[in-house]
Design an enzyme around this catalytic site. Structure first.
Site, PDB file in Angstrom:
ATOM      1  N   HIS A   1      52.770  84.654  22.191  1.00  0.00           N
ATOM      2  CA  HIS A   1      52.503  86.117  22.699  1.00  0.00           C
ATOM      3  C   HIS A   1      53.118  87.183  22.023  1.00  0.00           C
ATOM      4  O   HIS A   1      52.870  88.582  22.410  1.00  0.00           O
ATOM      5  CB  HIS A   1      53.178  86.060  24.232  1.00  0.00           C
ATOM      6  CG  HIS A   1      54.740  85.940  24.311  1.00  0.00           C
ATOM      7  ND1 HIS A   1      55.636  85.021  24.353  1.00  0.00           N
ATOM      8  CD2 HIS A   1      55.670  87.269  24.276  1.00  0.00           C
ATOM      9  CE1 HIS A   1      56.778  85.136  24.259  1.00  0.00           C
ATOM     10  NE2 HIS A   1      56.883  86.869  24.298  1.00  0.00           N
TER      11      HIS A   1
ATOM     12  N   ASP B   1      53.113  78.425  23.451  1.00  0.00           N
ATOM     13  CA  ASP B   1      53.623  79.731  23.098  1.00  0.00           C
ATOM     14  C   ASP B   1      54.408  79.855  21.717  1.00  0.00           C
ATOM     15  O   ASP B   1      55.153  80.434  21.405  1.00  0.00           O
ATOM     16  CB  ASP B   1      54.683  80.236  24.200  1.00  0.00           C
ATOM     17  CG  ASP B   1      54.770  81.896  24.064  1.00  0.00           C
ATOM     18  OD1 ASP B   1      53.903  82.575  23.196  1.00  0.00           O
ATOM     19  OD2 ASP B   1      55.628  82.262  24.548  1.00  0.00           O
TER      20      ASP B   1
ATOM     21  N   SER C   1      62.210  87.291  21.627  1.00  0.00           N
ATOM     22  CA  SER C   1      60.964  86.430  21.636  1.00  0.00           C
ATOM     23  C   SER C   1      60.671  85.892  20.310  1.00  0.00           C
ATOM     24  O   SER C   1      60.381  86.637  19.153  1.00  0.00           O
ATOM     25  CB  SER C   1      59.894  86.858  22.077  1.00  0.00           C
ATOM     26  OG  SER C   1      59.968  86.961  23.668  1.00  0.00           O
TER      27      SER C   1
END
Length: 319
Positions: free
Chosen positions: A44, A74, A153
């Site tokens: 993402h 992911d 992230s």
């Protein structure tokens, strides 16, 4: 010591999105996987990116291209286009050794603050995390209270030996900022997915083609089950391995005290002789043990009788 041992292997990832409907820029994290310049981050973080810039500890910046990505876990791999003067791959550990309460640390770029480290413990393992825009969940996810914020992230979750135990992926929060519940995709998933992404650019997941719900005590009573465990199939996807193998979803509803309950539908109680208490047991087994084309034996309760059904797994469609 842990930070000094690991910081050279953690990078900042700046992303520019020009042609997508979510135009703008973003910041994420990543870590060096090998000496060829492959870097692991979240799918993402780099999805729909037009320009990707990687910044190393010494401030040197390089353009990067996407090698492969898998939205279902992911995980993505990018590669710096010029070979940096030094690459410091981080050692990837065995996430099955993690225990609840074990200390862990996250390194990344929260809110763009490069090279930040936060610490905490493993809060729980084996969580089920809905993945971005796919309609599926990521199984066996690590929950931690190490502060994870936007920008973290793609960064590593490390044990006290400096081994990567997971890739920081998401937070549970009402505000979008850390509330002490962060999630990391485990290192064993990284080790399974990343080499395939480097080789082929994508990773194909095995798929059964069912949806349903875990058996709770109320449903167990209505279906005359001894214990509240197992997974009730509510729908079977047309053309899926589940339909081909003859699995049945719910077709009848009972109404008791003005509440609707499924009166039929197969209940999965085992997979390849392993007990199934809830859906996560099936998903973890699929992720860790199975590949496309493999056979899988499901223990199924139908009309009070235990039967074993063999199905052949196919590639999961992108919903």
């Amino acid at each position: 010591e842990l930070f000094e041992k690991s910081e050279e292997g953690v990078v900042r990832i700046d992303v520019e999105k020009i042609n997508s409907f979510r135009e703008g820029s973003g910041v994420g994290s990543g870590f060096v996987f090998d000496l060829f310049g492959n870097i692991i981050t979240n799918a993402h973080v780099i999805d729909n990116a037009d320009n990707i810039t990687v910044t190393f500890l010494d401030g040197s910046q390089y353009n990067a291209s996407i090698v492969g990505m898998d939205k279902f876990t992911d995980i993505a791999v990018i590669k710096v286009e010029e070979q940096p003067d030094y690459l410091h791959p981080l050692q990837i550990g065995d996430s099955t050794t993690l225990k609840v309460g074990e200390p862990v640390a996250a390194i990344g770029n929260p809110f763009g603050l490069s090279g930040s480290m936060t610490s905490g413990i493993v809060s729980q393992i084996g969580r089920l995390l809905p993945s971005h825009d796919t309609g599926f969940s990521i199984p066996n996810v690590i929950q931690t209270d190490a502060a994870i914020n936007p920008g973290n992230s793609g960064g590593p979750l490390l044990n006290m030996n400096g081994q990567v135990m997971g890739i920081n992926t998401a937070i549970q929060s009402g505000t979008g900022q850390s509330a002490g519940i962060g999630f990391a995709v485990p290192s064993n998933t990284i080790l399974k997915v990343v080499p395939v992404l480097i080789e082929e650019g994508k990773y194909s997941h095995p798929w059964i083609g069912i949806s349903g719900k875990d058996i709770d005590p109320e449903l167990a009573k209505i279906r005359d089950l001894d214990q509240a465990k197992g997974f009730l199939i509510i729908t079977v996807v047309p053309g899926s391995p589940a339909e081909i193998a003859g699995l049945n979803g719910v077709t009848e509803i009972k109404i008791i005290d003005n509440k609707e309950y499924p009166a039929d539908g197969d209940i999965i109680v085992s997979v390849d002789s392993k007990e199934v208490r809830k859906i996560s047991d099936i998903l973890i087994h699929l992720q860790e043990e199975k590949s496309i084309g493999d056979e899988m034996i499901l223990g199924v309760l139908r009309d009070g009788e235990l039967m074993h059904i063999i199905l052949t797994l196919i590639e999961r469609p992108d919903l």
